[in-house]
Design an enzyme around this catalytic site. Structure first.
Site, PDB file in Angstrom:
ATOM      1  N   ASP A  24      39.030  46.325  31.283  1.00 52.79           N
ATOM      2  CA  ASP A  24      38.928  45.655  29.990  1.00 52.79           C
ATOM      3  C   ASP A  24      37.907  44.525  30.051  1.00 52.79           C
ATOM      4  O   ASP A  24      37.626  43.873  29.044  1.00 52.79           O
ATOM      5  CB  ASP A  24      40.299  45.167  29.495  1.00 52.79           C
ATOM      6  CG  ASP A  24      40.977  44.190  30.444  1.00 52.79           C
ATOM      7  OD1 ASP A  24      40.401  43.875  31.504  1.00 52.79           O
ATOM      8  OD2 ASP A  24      42.098  43.750  30.127  1.00 52.79           O
ATOM      9  N   SER A  25      37.320  44.321  31.230  1.00 53.38           N
ATOM     10  CA  SER A  25      36.183  43.400  31.361  1.00 53.38           C
ATOM     11  C   SER A  25      35.020  43.845  30.486  1.00 53.38           C
ATOM     12  O   SER A  25      34.096  43.066  30.243  1.00 53.38           O
ATOM     13  CB  SER A  25      35.731  43.320  32.825  1.00 53.38           C
ATOM     14  OG  SER A  25      35.549  44.613  33.369  1.00 53.38           O
ATOM     15  N   ASP A  82      42.242  50.403  32.526  1.00 56.69           N
ATOM     16  CA  ASP A  82      43.044  49.231  32.170  1.00 56.69           C
ATOM     17  C   ASP A  82      43.810  49.445  30.875  1.00 56.69           C
ATOM     18  O   ASP A  82      43.259  49.986  29.904  1.00 56.69           O
ATOM     19  CB  ASP A  82      42.137  48.013  31.972  1.00 56.69           C
ATOM     20  CG  ASP A  82      41.859  47.273  33.269  1.00 56.69           C
ATOM     21  OD1 ASP A  82      42.383  47.683  34.319  1.00 56.69           O
ATOM     22  OD2 ASP A  82      41.099  46.285  33.228  1.00 56.69           O
ATOM     23  N   LYS A 111      46.094  50.738  34.943  1.00 63.84           N
ATOM     24  CA  LYS A 111      46.265  49.434  35.591  1.00 63.84           C
ATOM     25  C   LYS A 111      46.861  48.451  34.598  1.00 63.84           C
ATOM     26  O   LYS A 111      46.431  48.409  33.442  1.00 63.84           O
ATOM     27  CB  LYS A 111      44.930  48.906  36.127  1.00 63.84           C
ATOM     28  CG  LYS A 111      45.046  47.553  36.851  1.00 63.84           C
ATOM     29  CD  LYS A 111      43.787  47.226  37.629  1.00 63.84           C
ATOM     30  CE  LYS A 111      42.636  46.790  36.759  1.00 63.84           C
ATOM     31  NZ  LYS A 111      42.897  45.494  36.051  1.00 63.84           N
ATOM     32  N   GLU A 162      48.346  44.247  34.223  1.00 67.26           N
ATOM     33  CA  GLU A 162      48.368  42.902  34.799  1.00 67.26           C
ATOM     34  C   GLU A 162      49.747  42.285  34.624  1.00 67.26           C
ATOM     35  O   GLU A 162      50.285  42.282  33.508  1.00 67.26           O
ATOM     36  CB  GLU A 162      47.333  42.011  34.107  1.00 67.26           C
ATOM     37  CG  GLU A 162      45.896  42.468  34.294  1.00 67.26           C
ATOM     38  CD  GLU A 162      44.909  41.519  33.618  1.00 67.26           C
ATOM     39  OE1 GLU A 162      45.294  40.360  33.328  1.00 67.26           O
ATOM     40  OE2 GLU A 162      43.763  41.933  33.370  1.00 67.26           O
ATOM     41  N   GLU A 177      43.336  39.957  42.594  1.00 63.98           N
ATOM     42  CA  GLU A 177      42.127  39.269  42.107  1.00 63.98           C
ATOM     43  C   GLU A 177      42.241  37.763  42.260  1.00 63.98           C
ATOM     44  O   GLU A 177      43.293  37.164  41.980  1.00 63.98           O
ATOM     45  CB  GLU A 177      41.862  39.592  40.638  1.00 63.98           C
ATOM     46  CG  GLU A 177      40.629  38.855  40.100  1.00 63.98           C
ATOM     47  CD  GLU A 177      40.234  39.230  38.696  1.00 63.98           C
ATOM     48  OE1 GLU A 177      39.241  38.652  38.186  1.00 63.98           O
ATOM     49  OE2 GLU A 177      40.903  40.088  38.088  1.00 63.98           O
TER      50      GLU A 177
END
Length: 276
Positions: free
Chosen positions: A49-50, A88, A118, A120, A187
């Site tokens: 999602d970066s 993501d 993925k 978070e 991270e």
């Protein structure tokens, strides 16, 4: 041939089996051309999602939507013949409930062809990860610095600074492992804490700003190519400055167009070259 049936495709199970080798190579990709270029060299492509910051110019990853991730994920899968593709889940697509997380994760996998997702989070997501894994969705939890949580974490700050924080990271990672996660991304974590997490697990860790002791490494592709200059994190190594080379090409193109040098005859249709 479906990516799910290709014998050459690296699966999440193969990634999990690479624990202890320290050699899992991973990069991010958001487009088919970039995925095609990196595919022969990487084991794992993360559709991050970066992309919200790199491709769309947002200040954070929070505005990224599920539809955006599906579009980028499908493009990357079309460009990948070998690498495992993990996508993501964007902010808000999985935190509300495990049922919502499953519906959205199922969409991501079925509409993109990616191998896993993925998410978070910490201990609050363990039940959700277990719910997803038990229903056939491979999950890579993302611990440490979590960009989707930047507002509550006080910004983009390195994590695992003290004993209590390091212990909490180990606890989170082990909890995710116990419910079936195939790997853990770490991270922005102090090196000693990331090493400790890696040593505590039987599944691989993928580090980004973490430790050389992680079982693999990932970086944002635009960072290593010098294509994103808004912000360069400490852990990103710039291998080449393509932005300077691209600007040179743009400048040359501008000069040729303004001078009437481009297009030439060979770039036009219907013009026959006169014999000499």
């Amino acid at each position: 041939m479906s990516t799910h049936t290709s014998s050459q495709k690296i699966t999440t199970s193969k990634i999990q089996a690479m624990k202890g080798r320290g050699s899992i190579v991973s990069l991010t990709a958001y487009t088919k051309p970039m995925a095609e270029l990196m595919d022969p060299f990487v084991d794992l492509i993360i559709v991050g999602d970066s992309t919200g910051m790199v491709a769309y110019g947002y200040d954070s990853t929070l505005p990224v939507t599920l539809d955006m991730m599906i579009n980028h994920g499908a493009a990357v899968v079309r460009g990948s013949q070998k690498a495992c593709v993990v996508i993501d889940m964007p902010y808000g697509s999985y935190q509300e409930s495990k049922e919502l997380a499953f519906r959205n994760a199922a969409r991501l996998l079925t509409e993109t062809g990616a191998q896993g997702i993925k998410v978070e989070g910490g201990l609050e997501l363990v039940e959700t990860v277990e719910f997803l894994v038990s229903r056939g969705i491979p999950v890579m939890p993302h611990i440490g610095l979590r960009p989707q949580h930047a507002n509550t974490m006080g910004g983009f700050k390195a994590q695992g600074r003290d004993e209590a924080a390091a212990k909490r990271l180990v606890e989170e990672a082990q909890a995710f492992e116990s419910v079936g996660a195939f790997s853990v991304l770490i991270e922005g974590v102090f090196e000693a804490a990331a090493r400790r997490v890696t040593q505590s697990l039987a599944i691989p860790t993928i580090g980004i700003g973490a430790s050389p002791e992680c079982d693999g490494q990932v970086l944002v592709t635009e960072d290593i190519l010098g294509l994103f200059s808004d912000y360069t994190p400490k852990f990103a190594k710039k291998y080449v400055d393509l932005s300077a080379q691209i600007k040179d090409v743009f400048a040359l193109y501008e000069r040729e167009v303004r001078a009437g040098e481009f297009p030439a005859e060979e770039h036009c249709f219907g013009i026959k070259k006169q014999p000499t």
